[in-house]
Design a protein around this motif. Sequence first.
Motif, mmCIF file in Angstrom:
data_model
loop_
_atom_site.group_PDB
_atom_site.id
_atom_site.type_symbol
_atom_site.label_atom_id
_atom_site.label_comp_id
_atom_site.label_asym_id
_atom_site.label_seq_id
_atom_site.Cartn_x
_atom_site.Cartn_y
_atom_site.Cartn_z
ATOM 1 N N LYS A 24 0.794 -1.397 0.181
ATOM 2 C CA LYS A 24 0.010 -0.019 -0.188
ATOM 3 C C LYS A 24 1.059 0.981 -0.024
ATOM 4 C CE LYS A 24 -3.993 0.533 1.139
ATOM 5 N NZ LYS A 24 -4.885 0.842 0.065
ATOM 6 N N GLY A 25 0.483 2.353 -0.514
ATOM 7 C CA GLY A 25 1.241 3.563 -0.730
ATOM 8 C C GLY A 25 0.629 4.607 -0.193
ATOM 9 N N CYS B 286 3.586 4.142 -6.344
ATOM 10 C CA CYS B 286 4.487 3.568 -7.433
ATOM 11 C C CYS B 286 5.340 4.884 -7.765
ATOM 12 C CB CYS B 286 3.582 3.430 -8.772
ATOM 13 S SG CYS B 286 2.767 4.808 -9.148
ATOM 14 N N SER B 287 5.230 5.955 -6.722
ATOM 15 C CA SER B 287 5.941 7.013 -7.028
ATOM 16 C C SER B 287 6.110 7.932 -8.345
ATOM 17 C CB SER B 287 7.351 6.862 -6.463
ATOM 18 O OG SER B 287 8.180 6.104 -7.154
ATOM 19 N N THR C 230 6.184 13.581 -1.386
ATOM 20 C CA THR C 230 6.996 12.339 -0.641
ATOM 21 C C THR C 230 6.189 11.117 -0.990
ATOM 22 O OG1 THR C 230 7.739 14.226 0.871
ATOM 23 C CG2 THR C 230 8.214 11.910 1.204
ATOM 24 N N VAL C 231 6.844 9.859 -1.126
ATOM 25 C CA VAL C 231 6.213 8.943 -1.443
ATOM 26 C C VAL C 231 6.528 7.829 -0.406
ATOM 27 C CG1 VAL C 231 5.231 7.056 -3.136
ATOM 28 C CG2 VAL C 231 5.894 9.381 -3.774
ATOM 29 N N TYR C 232 5.373 7.253 0.067
ATOM 30 C CA TYR C 232 5.511 6.166 1.411
ATOM 31 C C TYR C 232 5.209 4.737 0.549
ATOM 32 C CZ TYR C 232 6.753 10.026 4.396
ATOM 33 O OH TYR C 232 7.254 11.095 4.748
ATOM 34 N N GLU D 129 10.798 4.998 7.871
ATOM 35 C CA GLU D 129 11.336 3.987 7.144
ATOM 36 C C GLU D 129 10.859 3.358 5.909
ATOM 37 O OE1 GLU D 129 10.070 4.083 10.125
ATOM 38 O OE2 GLU D 129 8.866 2.497 10.660
ATOM 39 N N ASN D 130 9.606 3.958 5.891
ATOM 40 C CA ASN D 130 8.857 3.589 4.386
ATOM 41 C C ASN D 130 8.722 4.140 3.310
ATOM 42 O OD1 ASN D 130 7.744 0.988 5.729
ATOM 43 N ND2 ASN D 130 5.852 2.257 6.355
ATOM 44 N N GLN D 131 9.719 5.482 3.567
ATOM 45 C CA GLN D 131 9.526 6.510 2.417
ATOM 46 C C GLN D 131 10.534 6.003 1.220
ATOM 47 O OE1 GLN D 131 11.158 10.359 3.673
ATOM 48 N NE2 GLN D 131 11.829 10.536 1.412
ATOM 49 N N ILE D 132 9.867 5.964 0.158
ATOM 50 C CA ILE D 132 10.647 5.536 -0.959
ATOM 51 C C ILE D 132 10.891 6.580 -2.050
ATOM 52 C CG2 ILE D 132 9.951 3.147 -1.101
ATOM 53 C CD1 ILE D 132 7.713 3.878 -3.332
ATOM 54 N N TYR D 133 10.438 7.770 -1.791
ATOM 55 C CA TYR D 133 10.682 8.929 -2.926
ATOM 56 C C TYR D 133 10.457 10.054 -2.061
ATOM 57 C CZ TYR D 133 11.306 11.261 -7.113
ATOM 58 O OH TYR D 133 11.723 12.063 -8.078
ATOM 59 N N GLY D 134 11.278 11.083 -2.409
ATOM 60 C CA GLY D 134 11.254 12.378 -1.776
ATOM 61 C C GLY D 134 12.227 13.271 -2.222
#
Lengths: 78, 255
Positions: A5-6, A55-56, A68-70, B12-17
Amino acid sequence: MAKAKGAIVVDTVKCKGCSLCVEACPTKVIELAADVNGKGFHYAYMANPEACIGCSSCGLVCPDSCITVYRAKVQESV
Amino acid sequence: MAEVLNDIIKPENQIYGKSEVLTDNVLHYCPGCSHGVVHKLIAEVIEEMGIQEQTIGVAPVGCSVLAYNYLEIDWQEAAHGRAPALATAIKRLRPDRFVFSYQGDGDLAAIGTAETIHACNRGENIVMVFINNGIYGMTGGQMAPTTLEGMKAATCPYGRDVSRDGHPIKITELLAQLPGTGYVTRQAVHTPAAVRKTKKALRKAFENQKLNKGTQLIEVVSTCSSGWKLTPVQANKWMEENMFAFYPLGDLKDE
């Protein structure tokens, strides 16, 4: 079942409401708010957060680097 | 749902920033401007290569004249069109540094043509980032050398007439013929896939500079939604339909 999940966090002060992220989102999560920020732009927000897959794509096309994507694996409650 | 979101939104879940190399200043560009994406990509490449302390940028004249406000690296501001000449000087004096120039089409393909061609011909070991939006964006959308045939601009309101204004110039193809250039490519930043490709190209250009492979030229076909009088989304569509026909994407040279 665990499912990816994002979620996104938009810097609403910097967002200029260009809506490129709205176009880029494959699952139609993002919309522009009816509200405006300090500069008078309709900022982007997660209108449909359940659909976000993290998916960013939105972050990649954002010219102002305000997304900002999580992403995390979440246990599905059936 | 809010609880689930709180579970996901954790450091810790950040994948893009936002890249650390970018400053916190709000970009002065119009909404949807491609400059912002390219700035971000350069920042990400510098961050990933760990060369923040060794990179020197040369800012042009044009919309991106204030580029030095947005990337936390060393900068020099060049006179209009003279960025390749200044970058040459910097690279020759400090060969251990990564030097790149960041230029628009009015800067690189109009007033700075001589500097551009000669820097590429000498094979100066620099990276040149070329933003081509087919218009003079900063001064109000006048016709540029790269304006397409029939394209409307402030100084050609009925569209560019080649019998009067000449043909648009494909400067990247011209430069690819010179023996001094190493990697010459044309990219765009209108979709997530294109953004990834452009980042790869920029990374390769900076890596090539480390290997002394000559001048690296990355053209990014860009939009100017204010100059073209379209919304950012319409501008991307217009670019896909019209710009890509004349400026096809892909690598022109890779040596």
